[in-house]
Design a protein around this motif. Structure first.
Motif, PDB file in Angstrom:
ATOM      1  N   GLY A  13       0.333 -48.209  23.813  1.00 42.31           N
ATOM      2  CA  GLY A  13       1.502 -47.495  24.309  1.00 42.31           C
ATOM      3  C   GLY A  13       2.227 -46.857  23.145  1.00 42.31           C
ATOM      4  N   SER A  14       3.224 -46.034  23.430  1.00 43.46           N
ATOM      5  CA  SER A  14       4.043 -45.472  22.363  1.00 43.46           C
ATOM      6  C   SER A  14       4.735 -46.611  21.623  1.00 43.46           C
ATOM      7  N   GLY A  15       4.776 -46.524  20.304  1.00 42.98           N
ATOM      8  CA  GLY A  15       5.400 -47.565  19.511  1.00 42.98           C
ATOM      9  C   GLY A  15       4.465 -48.690  19.117  1.00 42.98           C
ATOM     10  N   ALA A  16       3.183 -48.577  19.484  1.00 42.97           N
ATOM     11  CA  ALA A  16       2.229 -49.630  19.113  1.00 42.97           C
ATOM     12  C   ALA A  16       1.943 -49.644  17.620  1.00 42.97           C
ATOM     13  N   GLY A  17       2.141 -48.491  16.965  1.00 43.62           N
ATOM     14  CA  GLY A  17       1.914 -48.411  15.527  1.00 43.62           C
ATOM     15  C   GLY A  17       0.736 -47.554  15.122  1.00 43.62           C
ATOM     16  N   LYS A  18       0.293 -46.670  16.021  1.00 43.92           N
ATOM     17  CA  LYS A  18      -0.891 -45.879  15.707  1.00 43.92           C
ATOM     18  C   LYS A  18      -0.651 -44.872  14.586  1.00 43.92           C
ATOM     19  N   THR A  19       0.555 -44.299  14.490  1.00 46.39           N
ATOM     20  CA  THR A  19       0.817 -43.345  13.405  1.00 46.39           C
ATOM     21  C   THR A  19       0.808 -44.053  12.058  1.00 46.39           C
ATOM     22  N   THR A  20       1.446 -45.207  11.982  1.00 45.86           N
ATOM     23  CA  THR A  20       1.457 -45.975  10.738  1.00 45.86           C
ATOM     24  C   THR A  20       0.045 -46.307  10.309  1.00 45.86           C
ATOM     25  N   LEU A  21      -0.773 -46.793  11.241  1.00 45.53           N
ATOM     26  CA  LEU A  21      -2.149 -47.146  10.904  1.00 45.53           C
ATOM     27  C   LEU A  21      -2.962 -45.902  10.550  1.00 45.53           C
ATOM     28  N   THR A  22      -2.802 -44.833  11.334  1.00 43.09           N
ATOM     29  CA  THR A  22      -3.569 -43.608  11.078  1.00 43.09           C
ATOM     30  C   THR A  22      -3.317 -43.085   9.668  1.00 43.09           C
ATOM     31  N   VAL A  23      -2.053 -42.981   9.295  1.00 45.16           N
ATOM     32  CA  VAL A  23      -1.710 -42.483   7.962  1.00 45.16           C
ATOM     33  C   VAL A  23      -2.268 -43.417   6.889  1.00 45.16           C
ATOM     34  N   GLY A  24      -2.158 -44.736   7.110  1.00 48.39           N
ATOM     35  CA  GLY A  24      -2.709 -45.680   6.151  1.00 48.39           C
ATOM     36  C   GLY A  24      -4.214 -45.548   6.003  1.00 48.39           C
ATOM     37  N   LEU A  25      -4.918 -45.387   7.124  1.00 45.48           N
ATOM     38  CA  LEU A  25      -6.374 -45.214   7.066  1.00 45.48           C
ATOM     39  C   LEU A  25      -6.749 -43.922   6.345  1.00 45.48           C
ATOM     40  N   MET A  26      -6.051 -42.844   6.669  1.00 41.69           N
ATOM     41  CA  MET A  26      -6.358 -41.571   6.007  1.00 41.69           C
ATOM     42  C   MET A  26      -6.183 -41.686   4.502  1.00 41.69           C
ATOM     43  N   ALA A  27      -5.064 -42.270   4.090  1.00 39.29           N
ATOM     44  CA  ALA A  27      -4.799 -42.401   2.652  1.00 39.29           C
ATOM     45  C   ALA A  27      -5.806 -43.340   1.989  1.00 39.29           C
ATOM     46  N   ALA A  28      -6.172 -44.431   2.671  1.00 39.73           N
ATOM     47  CA  ALA A  28      -7.117 -45.387   2.098  1.00 39.73           C
ATOM     48  C   ALA A  28      -8.499 -44.764   1.933  1.00 39.73           C
ATOM     49  N   PHE A  29      -8.960 -44.026   2.937  1.00 42.37           N
ATOM     50  CA  PHE A  29     -10.275 -43.381   2.820  1.00 42.37           C
ATOM     51  C   PHE A  29     -10.239 -42.231   1.816  1.00 42.37           C
ATOM     52  N   GLN A  30      -9.126 -41.523   1.734  1.00 47.25           N
ATOM     53  CA  GLN A  30      -8.990 -40.507   0.685  1.00 47.25           C
ATOM     54  C   GLN A  30      -9.100 -41.154  -0.695  1.00 47.25           C
ATOM     55  N   ASN A  31      -8.473 -42.309  -0.863  1.00 45.40           N
ATOM     56  CA  ASN A  31      -8.540 -43.012  -2.150  1.00 45.40           C
ATOM     57  C   ASN A  31      -9.959 -43.447  -2.487  1.00 45.40           C
ATOM     58  N   ARG A  32     -10.818 -43.546  -1.485  1.00 45.70           N
ATOM     59  CA  ARG A  32     -12.231 -43.875  -1.718  1.00 45.70           C
ATOM     60  C   ARG A  32     -13.065 -42.642  -2.040  1.00 45.70           C
ATOM     61  N   GLY A  33     -12.422 -41.489  -2.099  1.00 52.27           N
ATOM     62  CA  GLY A  33     -13.126 -40.266  -2.463  1.00 52.27           C
ATOM     63  C   GLY A  33     -13.666 -39.461  -1.297  1.00 52.27           C
ATOM     64  N   LEU A  34     -13.299 -39.824  -0.067  1.00 52.58           N
ATOM     65  CA  LEU A  34     -13.769 -39.088   1.098  1.00 52.58           C
ATOM     66  C   LEU A  34     -12.815 -37.950   1.445  1.00 52.58           C
ATOM     67  N   GLN A  35     -13.368 -36.858   1.951  1.00 44.77           N
ATOM     68  CA  GLN A  35     -12.565 -35.770   2.506  1.00 44.77           C
ATOM     69  C   GLN A  35     -12.296 -36.091   3.967  1.00 44.77           C
ATOM     70  N   VAL A  36     -11.039 -36.355   4.294  1.00 46.79           N
ATOM     71  CA  VAL A  36     -10.664 -36.763   5.648  1.00 46.79           C
ATOM     72  C   VAL A  36     -10.008 -35.592   6.364  1.00 46.79           C
ATOM     73  N   GLN A  37     -10.452 -35.341   7.589  1.00 48.46           N
ATOM     74  CA  GLN A  37      -9.816 -34.332   8.433  1.00 48.46           C
ATOM     75  C   GLN A  37      -9.012 -35.030   9.514  1.00 48.46           C
ATOM     76  N   GLY A  38      -7.721 -34.686   9.608  1.00 45.97           N
ATOM     77  CA  GLY A  38      -6.857 -35.291  10.599  1.00 45.97           C
ATOM     78  C   GLY A  38      -6.717 -34.442  11.840  1.00 45.97           C
ATOM     79  N   TYR A  39      -6.540 -35.133  12.963  1.00 48.15           N
ATOM     80  CA  TYR A  39      -6.289 -34.480  14.247  1.00 48.15           C
ATOM     81  C   TYR A  39      -5.228 -35.279  14.986  1.00 48.15           C
ATOM     82  N   LYS A  40      -4.552 -34.604  15.911  1.00 43.52           N
ATOM     83  CA  LYS A  40      -3.591 -35.254  16.795  1.00 43.52           C
ATOM     84  C   LYS A  40      -3.873 -34.818  18.223  1.00 43.52           C
ATOM     85  N   VAL A  41      -4.013 -35.785  19.126  1.00 50.52           N
ATOM     86  CA  VAL A  41      -4.181 -35.449  20.532  1.00 50.52           C
ATOM     87  C   VAL A  41      -2.837 -34.969  21.078  1.00 50.52           C
TER      88      VAL A  41
END
Length: 465
Positions: A13-41
């Protein structure tokens, strides 16, 4: 490339924390040297600004209500070019969309259309075995949605996570791949329009990196990469929106882009360019004049209320816009652009600022949302973008209200939304200004009509010269 590693981050549901997790995952995978493409439904534009700041790549909206399924897939493919990993942040709860009895426009529909594994974010605060019941319900509602793993958010401790994990994995048969503890220091700030300028100034960079560090500690990134990489091959879509070859530029369109005006669907700009527009960017906050040799203006959404005094002081640029309008230049403005073109803007403190004055109306900010949601816009008259009776799709999101200063007022659209049909926008000659953020991909005639009007103006301008 038919196999694109991809992952949908969905919430219960809204407020579950998906934005916080999404941003953290993107930054973590970027730090591993991957090119990450973000999308929003869906039509949101605050979350994509976070994605773009973290990945360095323009985040894109994937919308299965405003666009056909093939057009949505085409937007996904265009964004994924050159990326190693696609992370798609959902909207609201996994199954929430246009209707309570169907999945149109929902994260679930997008996940199915892209055959993407879903990582379900669960607010596990004060839960134990009940967490499994929640996850099981999400699995059972639509078995075609492939929920591949769960993240427990807002747990009290690692021990609390282990309890939730054991329950979910036993009852649901899917892995619980990590957790985030309750921590106000790692919470995304409350959503408001002024956030995007703050993101652009880099004020949230420290938070993004703290999130990357925490996610790297408590989420199984290796397993997530395996899940994303195992996503099936996708058949590239046909050319639903974009021509096979980009047209040679035949008109020059000035596009307002700075901290006050920065919400544009990337596809809107790319469609204009693909069909023959040379886009020339300028800053209403900083530039004293318009770029040379323009054949049209596009002033998108944003936050003129945050910069009202500065915009009102830009008299040289305001006069240039007035002269362009008087000469017949096509001008299209959305939401923040509409507010800028009105006679005055009153901010939340009650301070009134003169604006450009092309739209005979005044706008006033208020403390609560004035409009929010999807809109089908039917042209009320023949105007700059569409002939009378033809429709396009978009959304509204604004805190200001508009008061017309003339009667009758030349409304541009008849909007259909949850509250019924309402008149909206302003259309007069080659000027169209509206609160509605249109997705040009919902009706390509918008692109062709705008470019045709710009070509006509260019021909008249060159004849005068």
């Amino acid at each position: 490339m038919n196999r694109i590693p991809r992952l949908v981050v969905a919430g219960t549901g809204s407020g579950a924390g998906k934005t916080t997790l999404t941003v953290g995952l993107m930054a973590a995978f970027q730090n591993r040297g991957l090119q990450v493409q973000g999308y929003k439904v869906g039509p949101d534009y605050i979350d994509p600004s976070y994605h773009t700041a973290v990945t360095g790549r323009p985040s894109r909206n994937l919308d299965s209500w405003m666009l056909t399924h093939d057009a949505m897939r085409e937007c996904f493919w265009r964004g994924a070019a050159g990326a190693d990993l696609a992370i798609i942040e959902g909207v609201m709860g996994l199954y929430d969309g246009k209707s309570p009895i169907g999945d149109r426009g929902s994260t679930a529909e997008v996940a199915k259309l892209l055959d993407a594994p879903v990582l379900l974010v669960l607010n596990a605060h004060a839960m134990a075995r009940s967490a499994a019941a929640v996850v099981l319900g999400f699995q059972k509602l639509d078995p075609a949605v492939r929920i591949a793993g769960v993240i427990a958010n807002k747990v009290g401790s690692k021990g609390h996570f282990e309890i939730v994990k054991a329950a979910i994995e036993q009852e649901c048969g899917i892995p619980c791949l990590g957790y985030l503890e309750r921590d106000d220091a790692l919470t995304m700030p409350e959503r408001h329009l002024g956030l995007i300028p703050a993101v652009e100034r880099g004020e949230l960079s420290g938070l993004f990196q703290r999130l990357a560090g925490k996610v790297s500690e408590t989420v199984d990134l290796d397993r997530l990469w395996e899940l994303a990489s195992a996503a099936p091959s996708l058949q590239p879509p046909g050319h639903a929106l974009f021509p096979r070859e980009q047209a040679a530029p035949r008109v020059r369109i000035g596009v307002a882009r700075d901290s006050a005006f920065n919400f544009y669907y990337p596809e809107n700009l790319e469609l204009l360019a693909a069909h023959g527009a040379q886009l020339v960017y300028f800053s209403p906050l900083a530039d004293e004049r318009l770029p040379d040799d323009l054949d049209g203006l596009y002033i998108g959404g944003g936050f003129p209320e945050e910069f009202a005094a500065q915009l009102s002081a830009q008299q040289a640029l305001i006069e240039a816009i007035r002269r362009a309008h008087a000469a017949g230049m096509p001008i299209y403005a959305e939401c923040g652009g509409l507010m800028f073109l009105c006679r005055s803007l009153t901010d939340r403190q009650g301070r009134e600022y003169p604006m450009v004055g092309l739209v005979p109306a005044n706008v006033r900010m208020q403390g609560r949302l004035a409009a929010l949601g999807y809109r089908e816009a039917v042209a009320a008259i023949d105007h700059l973008l569409l002939p009378e009776g033809e429709a396009a799709k978009g959304h509204e999101f604004h805190y200001s209200v508009l008061t017309p200063e003339i009667d009758p007022y030349p409304w541009a659209w008849r909007l259909s939304g949850r509250s019924g049909e309402t008149p909206e926008g302003y259309a007069d000659g080659n000027l169209l200004a509206s609160y509605t953020h249109l997705h040009f991909g919902s009706n390509l005639r918008i692109v062709h009509s705008l470019l045709a009007r710009c070509e006509q103006f260019r021909a008249r301008r060159q004849k005068r010269e």
